[in-house]
Write a protein that holds these residues in place. Structure first.
Motif, PDB file in Angstrom:
ATOM      1  N   VAL A  53      79.296  48.850  20.388  1.00 31.47           N
ATOM      2  CA  VAL A  53      78.500  49.878  19.713  1.00 31.47           C
ATOM      3  C   VAL A  53      78.126  50.890  20.792  1.00 31.47           C
ATOM      4  O   VAL A  53      77.207  50.656  21.580  1.00 31.47           O
ATOM      5  CB  VAL A  53      77.245  49.279  19.062  1.00 31.47           C
ATOM      6  CG1 VAL A  53      76.440  50.380  18.368  1.00 31.47           C
ATOM      7  CG2 VAL A  53      77.624  48.200  18.061  1.00 31.47           C
ATOM      8  N   PRO A  54      78.862  51.986  20.905  1.00 25.61           N
ATOM      9  CA  PRO A  54      78.720  52.867  22.075  1.00 25.61           C
ATOM     10  C   PRO A  54      77.495  53.754  22.007  1.00 25.61           C
ATOM     11  O   PRO A  54      77.054  54.184  20.937  1.00 25.61           O
ATOM     12  CB  PRO A  54      80.009  53.689  22.031  1.00 25.61           C
ATOM     13  CG  PRO A  54      80.343  53.773  20.576  1.00 25.61           C
ATOM     14  CD  PRO A  54      79.890  52.472  19.964  1.00 25.61           C
ATOM     15  N   THR A 114      80.250  61.785  27.991  1.00 25.74           N
ATOM     16  CA  THR A 114      81.094  61.105  27.006  1.00 25.74           C
ATOM     17  C   THR A 114      80.318  60.880  25.718  1.00 25.74           C
ATOM     18  O   THR A 114      79.204  60.337  25.732  1.00 25.74           O
ATOM     19  CB  THR A 114      81.584  59.757  27.551  1.00 25.74           C
ATOM     20  OG1 THR A 114      82.264  59.962  28.786  1.00 25.74           O
ATOM     21  CG2 THR A 114      82.522  59.099  26.550  1.00 25.74           C
ATOM     22  N   HIS A 115      80.921  61.280  24.614  1.00 27.32           N
ATOM     23  CA  HIS A 115      80.297  61.107  23.298  1.00 27.32           C
ATOM     24  C   HIS A 115      81.356  60.595  22.318  1.00 27.32           C
ATOM     25  O   HIS A 115      82.469  61.121  22.270  1.00 27.32           O
ATOM     26  CB  HIS A 115      79.711  62.423  22.797  1.00 27.32           C
ATOM     27  CG  HIS A 115      79.156  62.330  21.409  1.00 27.32           C
ATOM     28  ND1 HIS A 115      77.980  61.664  21.116  1.00 27.32           N
ATOM     29  CD2 HIS A 115      79.628  62.812  20.226  1.00 27.32           C
ATOM     30  CE1 HIS A 115      77.749  61.745  19.815  1.00 27.32           C
ATOM     31  NE2 HIS A 115      78.734  62.429  19.255  1.00 27.32           N
ATOM     32  N   PRO A 125      89.851  52.052  18.963  1.00 24.49           N
ATOM     33  CA  PRO A 125      89.946  51.223  20.159  1.00 24.49           C
ATOM     34  C   PRO A 125      88.772  51.388  21.109  1.00 24.49           C
ATOM     35  O   PRO A 125      88.009  52.357  21.043  1.00 24.49           O
ATOM     36  CB  PRO A 125      91.249  51.709  20.807  1.00 24.49           C
ATOM     37  CG  PRO A 125      91.425  53.098  20.318  1.00 24.49           C
ATOM     38  CD  PRO A 125      90.873  53.111  18.929  1.00 24.49           C
ATOM     39  N   LEU A 126      88.654  50.421  22.002  1.00 23.97           N
ATOM     40  CA  LEU A 126      87.619  50.435  23.024  1.00 23.97           C
ATOM     41  C   LEU A 126      87.800  51.654  23.937  1.00 23.97           C
ATOM     42  O   LEU A 126      88.880  52.236  24.000  1.00 23.97           O
ATOM     43  CB  LEU A 126      87.692  49.150  23.841  1.00 23.97           C
ATOM     44  CG  LEU A 126      87.300  47.861  23.093  1.00 23.97           C
ATOM     45  CD1 LEU A 126      87.606  46.633  23.948  1.00 23.97           C
ATOM     46  CD2 LEU A 126      85.821  47.884  22.712  1.00 23.97           C
ATOM     47  N   PRO A 127      86.735  52.051  24.660  1.00 27.47           N
ATOM     48  CA  PRO A 127      86.805  53.275  25.466  1.00 27.47           C
ATOM     49  C   PRO A 127      87.970  53.327  26.440  1.00 27.47           C
ATOM     50  O   PRO A 127      88.493  54.415  26.714  1.00 27.47           O
ATOM     51  CB  PRO A 127      85.462  53.264  26.207  1.00 27.47           C
ATOM     52  CG  PRO A 127      84.535  52.545  25.291  1.00 27.47           C
ATOM     53  CD  PRO A 127      85.366  51.480  24.650  1.00 27.47           C
ATOM     54  N   ALA A 135      83.183  55.009  32.278  1.00 26.28           N
ATOM     55  CA  ALA A 135      81.847  54.420  32.222  1.00 26.28           C
ATOM     56  C   ALA A 135      81.420  54.262  30.761  1.00 26.28           C
ATOM     57  O   ALA A 135      81.690  55.122  29.918  1.00 26.28           O
ATOM     58  CB  ALA A 135      80.856  55.300  32.969  1.00 26.28           C
ATOM     59  N   THR A 136      80.764  53.143  30.436  1.00 22.73           N
ATOM     60  CA  THR A 136      80.338  52.888  29.068  1.00 22.73           C
ATOM     61  C   THR A 136      78.924  52.331  29.065  1.00 22.73           C
ATOM     62  O   THR A 136      78.428  51.808  30.063  1.00 22.73           O
ATOM     63  CB  THR A 136      81.261  51.881  28.351  1.00 22.73           C
ATOM     64  OG1 THR A 136      81.245  50.637  29.072  1.00 22.73           O
ATOM     65  CG2 THR A 136      82.678  52.403  28.275  1.00 22.73           C
TER      66      THR A 136
END
Length: 555
Positions: A45-46, A52-53, A85-87, A543-544
């Motif tokens: 859940v970003p 980054t958005h 997909p994931l970042p 980065a996340t």
């Protein structure tokens, strides 16, 4: 509910009814069929991190596979849902999608195996062929086609294969890959070898890539910009690669030697120059109780071998070159991981040594030293003037600039039955310009202290304290972690990776539960940007920040 999500959930829940599935009569093994499979879901859940958005509220990768196994026939398939997909893969063209990413059927009878579908295969150490899946890096370069294995002759093994290679959700028909591998176990035919318990294998492989282009003046051509204008290069439609190897094993000694040769293969990796690729690998290991030693050396030149020569990412490699750099698991020790330099090439040396002292103390020493190969004239020309020309001449024993150096010493000591510690010192030199494109050479000193203790038969504590000191890049780092496990069901951990110079914290809190064949991890925190590497193959990770979820089920 979205039809795609429904299809994936149906496939994912298929195995949940039982830990294992058996069909047929147990009294007749020839008719018995066993089912095995797994489910993996990784989600995030970003939250906004820097510039980054993400528009999506939930990102994730999901896989579900099932296989049926019997005496004469095996079959299986894998369903993948990668629409959000994931970042790490969010901006990778072609990664998004869903469907059956892998399927196969294999018939077996008296030393013969015939497979149709998606094939994972490796010849020797992989220097001319290795197809595999690594979900952490987003790699699945399986070959879709056919494979025949023959083990019917005593001491001989043959493999034939051919097909098209996968790149994300694309199986291009413009490029095809064919291969042949043969191995001979000498001890099966030479009695003095078997009498002295010697295992000695000789092997040889051939791999061919056929990449078609549009025709121009009855030649295979492709347009390339040269000094702002376009010209046509006469590129080879077929590229062949060959490999020979020998593997000797007796008691405490294990020796491997392998040589690979690739015909000229102009590509984006070598600036579309025409030169043969070569690779030579030597490895020797000695081990006995309480002592082991391994020495390895490798020289490779222009060994980038891709099914699509215009690609430069990690997804289109037909081959694989082992990195000969220690694969660290500690957070700060793996901050600057080494990626194998396929082009122009490298000289790589590695030594691993381990010694046990009275069963309580174990010392381990690793040395890795990797340099470029020496080229006549300029080290590496990247301008358009090299297009279509012969490769720059090289010196076999000559070395170029330093790529990577790693010296690390580890000591494990068991103080009591319930308490042990591990300490490591590491000195590293990392040529960020050669490996990543810019950044200069980084010199880093890294210290690690890890302690493990058992409070009872079910409660275990583990802590890590790490420090990285460098005057380059982002400066010094400090890392701390504490982990509590209640065996075998629950594990709770908290960690913080602190960039001292920039006052930046990358914290992580996780709770992991295990029950029978199920594993669920929930977490929250930040991860820094950097490279994630496995076996010398690396992908950049942004980065996340946000809530994380990971679920695994095996049956």
């Amino acid at each position: 509910m979205n039809l795609k999500v429904t299809a994936l959930l149906a496939a994912s829940l298929l195995p949940l009814g039982a830990a294992a599935i058996d069909f047929g009569s147990p009294k007749n093994p020839d008719r018995q069929v066993t089912a095995h499979g797994s489910v993996q879901v990784d989600g995030l859940v970003p939250e906004d991190e820097g510039s980054t958005h993400y528009k999506e509220k939930l990102l994730g990768d999901a896989y579900a596979n099932i296989g049926l196994f019997s005496k004469f026939v095996d079959a299986g398939l894998r369903v993948e849902y990668l629409e959000h997909p994931l970042p790490a893969f969010y901006s990778s063209p072609g990664f998004k999608g869903w469907g059956v990413g892998n399927f196969y059927a294999t018939g077996k009878y008296k030393g013969f195996q015939l497979t149709a579908g998606d094939i994972y295969e490796q010849f020797g150490t992989g220097m001319i062929l290795r197809t595999y899946e690594d979900r952490a890096l987003g790699i699945d370069n399986a070959i879709r086609g056919g494979r025949l294995r023959i083990d019917a002759l005593k001491g001989f093994h043959f493999t034939f294969l051919g097909g098209v290679q996968r790149r994300y959700w694309d199986w291009t028909t413009r490029s095809r890959v064919y291969g042949l591998d043969a191995e001979w176990e000498l001890q099966e035919h030479i009695k003095p070898l078997s009498a002295h318990d010697i295992v000695w294998t000789l092997g040889a492989s051939w791999v061919s890539k056929r990449e078609r282009y549009s025709h121009h003046s009855d030649s295979i051509m492709t347009p390339l910009p040269v000094n702002g204008q376009y010209q046509f290069l006469n590129l080879p439609q077929r590229v062949n690669a060959f490999d020979v190897r020998t593997h000797f094993y007796k008691g405490n000694v294990d020796v491997l030697a392998e040589f690979a040769l690739k015909h000229p293969d102009p590509s984006a990796d070598n600036n579309y120059t025409f030169g043969r690729g070569t690779a030579l690998l030597l490895s020797a290991t000695y081990s006995k109780r309480g002592l082991s030693a391994q020495l390895q050396a490798k020289r490779s030149e222009d060994m980038s071998f891709r099914s699509r020569r215009t690609m430069t990412d990690i997804t289109s490699f037909i081959n694989y070159l082992p990195p000969f750099a220690y694969q660290h698991t500690y957070a700060l020790a793996s901050m600057y991981p080494y990626a194998t330099q396929y082009a122009p090439g490298e000289w790589a040396f590695q030594g691993n040594f381990a010694y046990a002292i009275k069963r309580r103390t174990k010392l381990r020493l690793n040395l890795s030293y990797i340099r470029g190969i020496k080229r006549e004239g300029e080290w590496m020309k990247t301008d358009d003037s090299m297009y279509g020309k012969d490769a720059v001449k090289t010196s076999f024993f000559g070395t170029g600039p330093l790529y990577y150096q790693d010296f690390n010493l580890q000591a494990d000591h068991k103080f009591t039955r319930r308490f042990s510690m591990n300490a490591m010192y590491m000195f590293q030199r990392y040529n960020k310009t050669a490996i990543e494109g810019e950044g200069g050479t980084i010199n880093a000193h890294i210290a690690v202290l890890e302690a493990k203790g058992k409070c009872s038969d079910v409660v275990t504590l583990r802590g890590e304290l790490q420090y990285l000191a460098t005057k380059q890049d982002k400066g010094d780092w400090l890392y701390g972690m504490l982990e509590v496990s209640v065996l075998p069901y629950v594990m709770v951990s908290a960690s913080d990776q602190w960039n001292i110079d920039n006052k930046d914290h990358y914290y992580m809190f996780t709770v992991t539960g295990n029950y029978r064949n199920n594993r669920l991890m929930l977490g929250y925190g930040r991860t820094r940007e950097g490279f994630n590497c496995s076996g010398g193959v690396c992908r950049f990770m942004p980065a996340t920040r946000g809530f994380q979820l990971s679920y695994n089920y095996n049956f």
